[in-house]
Design a protein around this motif. Structure first.
Motif, mmCIF file in Angstrom:
data_model
loop_
_atom_site.group_PDB
_atom_site.id
_atom_site.type_symbol
_atom_site.label_atom_id
_atom_site.label_comp_id
_atom_site.label_asym_id
_atom_site.label_seq_id
_atom_site.Cartn_x
_atom_site.Cartn_y
_atom_site.Cartn_z
ATOM 1 N N GLY A 8 4.629 -6.293 -8.959
ATOM 2 C CA GLY A 8 4.974 -6.750 -8.366
ATOM 3 C C GLY A 8 5.733 -6.365 -7.425
ATOM 4 N N GLU A 9 6.208 -5.672 -8.162
ATOM 5 C CA GLU A 9 7.085 -4.664 -7.711
ATOM 6 C C GLU A 9 6.892 -3.091 -7.149
ATOM 7 O OE1 GLU A 9 9.837 -3.413 -10.768
ATOM 8 O OE2 GLU A 9 11.389 -5.462 -10.319
ATOM 9 N N ASP A 10 5.576 -2.778 -7.844
ATOM 10 C CA ASP A 10 5.126 -1.617 -7.063
ATOM 11 C C ASP A 10 3.943 -1.350 -6.266
ATOM 12 O OD1 ASP A 10 7.179 0.172 -8.456
ATOM 13 O OD2 ASP A 10 5.954 0.539 -10.329
ATOM 14 N N TRP A 11 3.353 -0.713 -5.421
ATOM 15 C CA TRP A 11 2.648 -0.567 -4.165
ATOM 16 C C TRP A 11 1.771 0.394 -5.471
ATOM 17 C CZ3 TRP A 11 2.027 -2.935 -0.052
ATOM 18 C CH2 TRP A 11 2.377 -3.339 0.670
ATOM 19 N N ARG A 12 0.546 0.162 -5.510
ATOM 20 C CA ARG A 12 -1.423 0.692 -6.312
ATOM 21 C C ARG A 12 -1.792 1.131 -5.390
ATOM 22 N NH1 ARG A 12 -0.332 -4.342 -8.173
ATOM 23 N NH2 ARG A 12 -2.233 -5.709 -8.016
ATOM 24 N N PRO A 13 -2.882 1.437 -5.553
ATOM 25 C CA PRO A 13 -4.399 2.228 -4.732
ATOM 26 C C PRO A 13 -4.832 0.254 -4.941
ATOM 27 C CG PRO A 13 -3.992 3.974 -7.029
ATOM 28 C CD PRO A 13 -2.893 2.399 -6.858
ATOM 29 N N ASP A 14 -5.890 0.712 -4.223
ATOM 30 C CA ASP A 14 -5.948 -0.796 -3.034
ATOM 31 C C ASP A 14 -8.304 -0.324 -3.748
ATOM 32 O OD1 ASP A 14 -6.431 -3.292 -2.111
ATOM 33 O OD2 ASP A 14 -8.117 -2.864 -1.285
ATOM 34 N N VAL A 15 -8.876 -1.839 -3.591
ATOM 35 C CA VAL A 15 -10.286 -1.140 -4.122
ATOM 36 C C VAL A 15 -10.239 -0.912 -2.666
ATOM 37 C CG1 VAL A 15 -10.173 -3.459 -5.627
ATOM 38 C CG2 VAL A 15 -10.176 -3.681 -3.379
ATOM 39 N N LEU A 16 -10.671 -1.418 -1.030
ATOM 40 C CA LEU A 16 -10.651 -0.511 -0.712
ATOM 41 C C LEU A 16 -10.560 1.129 -0.414
ATOM 42 C CD1 LEU A 16 -9.502 -2.724 2.215
ATOM 43 C CD2 LEU A 16 -11.719 -2.534 1.454
ATOM 44 N N GLY A 17 -10.434 1.890 -1.365
ATOM 45 C CA GLY A 17 -10.260 3.159 -1.234
ATOM 46 C C GLY A 17 -9.198 4.062 -0.421
ATOM 47 N N PRO A 18 -8.967 5.026 -0.570
ATOM 48 C CA PRO A 18 -8.357 6.093 0.556
ATOM 49 C C PRO A 18 -7.547 5.309 1.385
ATOM 50 C CG PRO A 18 -10.033 7.164 -0.338
ATOM 51 C CD PRO A 18 -10.307 6.189 -0.523
ATOM 52 N N GLY A 19 -6.099 5.445 1.448
ATOM 53 C CA GLY A 19 -5.583 5.144 3.091
ATOM 54 C C GLY A 19 -5.149 3.716 2.474
#
Length: 344
Positions: A8-19
């Protein structure tokens, strides 16, 4: 994730793709294990071809922070909606509530809660990350306008939250909010006592399924719709119904019926009509197949002192998943309303 960091401490790529990025928000434990929510944000690289740079500050309806909350048997996948707000200069976030979508963990009962107010901790965890959290004795640390957007049950939940915490949000957008039972307040009053008793005796008991898959047929590209999404997170026939969950919805609807007294501008987007039938009809491609929009419209104008009701011809239950002409109309309405009221 680096050594010593917690989930929960970091942002990471999401399944929705770029952006799109996601961040896990730990919420403690319950009888089914670890409970988390998931915050998604849309933050496209402005150097990418086609990326739109947000307008400058000071323009009405611009520079807001937007938090979207999904409905029952659902999760956030409406990327077009995120881009709409981003193109207006807003910072867009969406929340997958605990036991939904990205937040559902093995062994958990999908979508289960015994009180919609339990989702307030999900909302507060998201607002803290967004800079709108409040510590005891403090005001919000963020002076940007806060716009809440809720679909269906998410709209009901955010209405309760806005009533419980007046002054925190600038504006509230409700996309087909489930403010009233399909059989109306009389039907709800008849069913509620027996449902309340069963919810205490068998809170997670199985109830008769009511979703015949017609909404999925109208929405999903795997059938006859336009949109791609994960059918594990948004099942064809919805999640299983449980007495305690439905009782929680009924109690929240009863609170709305008694009056929430909301003191912020509210926009309610609804289809022009409902099609609630036990067999497929072509009308289901251009109407609400989940709610009785007449009952919802009546209840919506009682939310507070400043409510705008917009009925969208040809809209589906999730208005922003409607056919192109209907959702373009909805976005025009939303854009004009945001210019007037979402800027603070």
């Amino acid at each position: 994730m680096g050594r010593g960091r917690r989930e929960g401490e970091d942002w990471r790529p999401d399944v929705l793709g770029p952006g799109f990025e996601q961040r896990t928000l730990p919420l403690g434990e319950d009888d089914e294990g670890d409970v988390v929510a998931t915050l998604v944000r849309y933050a496209p690289d402005l150097s990418e071809p086609g990326a739109l740079r947000p307008p400058g500050s000071g323009t009405p309806g611009r520079d807001a922070d937007v938090l979207y909350v999904h409905g029952w048997s659902d999760y956030f996948f409406q990327a077009e909606h995120a881009r709409f707000w981003h193109q207006r200069g807003a910072r867009f976030y969406a929340l997958d509530l605990h036991k939904y979508g990205r937040s559902l963990r093995p062994g958990q009962t999908p979508g289960f809660t015994a009180d919609l107010r339990h989702y307030f901790r999900d909302v507060e965890a998201a607002l803290a990350v967004m800079g709108h959290g409040i510590l005891p004795g403090e005001r919000s640390r963020e002076d940007r306008p806060l716009v809440l957007v809720g679909h269906s049950t998410g709209g009901l939940t955010l209405s309760l939250w806005a009533a419980a915490f007046p002054g925190r949000a600038t504006a509230l957008v409700l996309n087909s909010p489930w403010l009233e039972f399909q059989a109306g307040s009389t039907g709800r009053a008849v069913v509620a006592p027996a449902l309340g008793l069963r919810s205490r005796l068998q809170p997670r008991g199985r109830m008769v399924a009511v979703d015949l898959g017609f909404y999925t047929r109208a929405v999903s590209r795997r059938f006859e719709g336009e949109w791609d999404y994960d059918l594990a997170w948004r099942p064809e026939h919805g999640f299983a119904l449980h007495p305690a969950w439905l009782d929680a919805v009924f109690r929240a609807q009863a609170d709305v019926a008694r009056g929430l007294g909301l003191d912020l501008p509210v926009l309610v987007l609804l289809s022009a009509r409902s099609t609630l039938l036990p067999v497929w009809s072509e009308a289901m491609r251009s109407s609400d197949t989940a709610l009785d929009v007449g009952h919802v419209a009546t209840r919506a104008v009682q939310l507070g002192s400043h409510v705008t009701l917009a009925r969208i011809e040809g809209a589906l239950h999730d208005v922003v998943l409607s056919a192109p002409e209907a959702r373009a109309h909805a976005y025009r309405v939303l854009g004009r309303w945001a210019d007037a009221y979402a800027g603070g």
